[in-house]
Design an enzyme around this catalytic site. Sequence first.
Site, PDB file in Angstrom:
ATOM      1  N   ASN A 122       0.855  -1.186   0.000  1.00  0.00           N
ATOM      2  CA  ASN A 122       0.000   0.000   0.000  1.00  0.00           C
ATOM      3  C   ASN A 122       0.888   1.232   0.000  1.00  0.00           C
ATOM      4  O   ASN A 122       2.025   1.190   0.469  1.00  0.00           O
ATOM      5  CB  ASN A 122      -0.867  -0.013   1.266  1.00  0.00           C
ATOM      6  CG  ASN A 122      -1.803   1.178   1.355  1.00  0.00           C
ATOM      7  OD1 ASN A 122      -2.429   1.563   0.358  1.00  0.00           O
ATOM      8  ND2 ASN A 122      -1.901   1.780   2.533  1.00  0.00           N
ATOM      9  N   HIS A 177       0.757   5.162   1.432  1.00  0.00           N
ATOM     10  CA  HIS A 177       0.000   6.015   2.346  1.00  0.00           C
ATOM     11  C   HIS A 177       0.626   7.401   2.369  1.00  0.00           C
ATOM     12  O   HIS A 177       1.843   7.531   2.490  1.00  0.00           O
ATOM     13  CB  HIS A 177      -0.013   5.400   3.747  1.00  0.00           C
ATOM     14  CG  HIS A 177      -0.840   6.188   4.709  1.00  0.00           C
ATOM     15  ND1 HIS A 177      -2.218   6.117   4.721  1.00  0.00           N
ATOM     16  CD2 HIS A 177      -0.490   7.096   5.652  1.00  0.00           C
ATOM     17  CE1 HIS A 177      -2.678   6.942   5.649  1.00  0.00           C
ATOM     18  NE2 HIS A 177      -1.660   7.550   6.219  1.00  0.00           N
ATOM     19  N   SER A 223       4.644   6.903   2.416  1.00  0.00           N
ATOM     20  CA  SER A 223       5.247   5.634   2.821  1.00  0.00           C
ATOM     21  C   SER A 223       4.670   4.495   1.994  1.00  0.00           C
ATOM     22  O   SER A 223       3.459   4.421   1.800  1.00  0.00           O
ATOM     23  CB  SER A 223       4.931   5.326   4.290  1.00  0.00           C
ATOM     24  OG  SER A 223       5.261   6.404   5.139  1.00  0.00           O
ATOM     25  N   ASP A 252      -2.690   0.626   8.085  1.00  0.00           N
ATOM     26  CA  ASP A 252      -1.533   1.500   7.811  1.00  0.00           C
ATOM     27  C   ASP A 252      -0.351   1.217   8.746  1.00  0.00           C
ATOM     28  O   ASP A 252       0.373   2.138   9.139  1.00  0.00           O
ATOM     29  CB  ASP A 252      -1.934   2.985   7.917  1.00  0.00           C
ATOM     30  CG  ASP A 252      -2.976   3.367   6.873  1.00  0.00           C
ATOM     31  OD1 ASP A 252      -2.999   2.741   5.796  1.00  0.00           O
ATOM     32  OD2 ASP A 252      -3.776   4.278   7.150  1.00  0.00           O
TER      33      ASP A 252
END
Length: 207
Positions: free
Chosen positions: A106, A108, A135, A144
Site C-alpha cells: 500500500n 500512504h 510511505s 496503515d
Amino acid sequence: NCRILVLISGSGSNLQAIIDSCDDHLHGEVVGVISNKPDAYGLIRAHNHEIDTSCVIARKGEERNEYDARLKVAIDRYQPDLIVLAGFMRILTPELVNAYLGKMVNIHPSLLPKYPGLDTHQRAIDAGDNEHGASVHFVIPELDAGPIALQAKVPVYREDTAEDLAQRVHQQEHAIYPMVVKWICQKRLIMKNGQCYLDGESLGEQG
Ligand code: GAR
C-alpha cells in the site's frame, strides 16, 4: 514475469506511474485493475493501456466480510503475484489481508507511523510539521501499520494548503511506488517475520 494487480478508487496517478515503469516488460506487467468506484479515472488509464479492469462495487448494507469475499474472487481471477493498493479507499478485513500476506503493498500519504487514516495533509499542517511525505508498506491486518519498504519526505512550507502539500507528496509517490514494485518483482524486497528485507538486509522495525 511478475503479475501485478492494482486496486484503485480514484484518479490512479500512482497506477499510471507503475504502468509507465513496467513499459519495458522486464520485471513485471500490470495484468489487471480493480476499482470499487465505477467512475474512477484510473479505469480510463487502464483502458488506454489495454489493461483488463473490474469493478467491485459495495452493495447497500453489505457487510465488510461479504464485500471482501467478492473482492477476493475478483482478485484471484487475475492470479496475481503482487497486489498493489494505489489509492484504494476501503479498509480490508484481516481475512482478506491474511490471504495475501507478503504479496500486498500500500502507499500512504504520510510519514508512517505518523497519521494513519484520512486527511493526512491537513493533519500535518495543523500539527505545524515542517516535513511530511509518503510511505510504501506491506499490508498487515492492522490499518496503515505494516513494515515500511520506502518513504519519501517533502518539506512543508508555512503558506501551504492541504492541496499544495498533496501535490508535492504525489510527485514523490510516483517516484517511490514504482521502485518498490520493481524490487518486489525482482524478488529483491520481501516481507519476513513482519519485517522488510532488501537484498537480504533487514530494513528495521520501521523502515
Ligand atoms: C495517494 O496519495 C495515496 O497515497 C492515497 O490516495 C492517493 C491516490 O492517488 N492513499 C490513501 O490515502 C490510502 N489511505 P492516485 O489515485 O492518484 O494514485
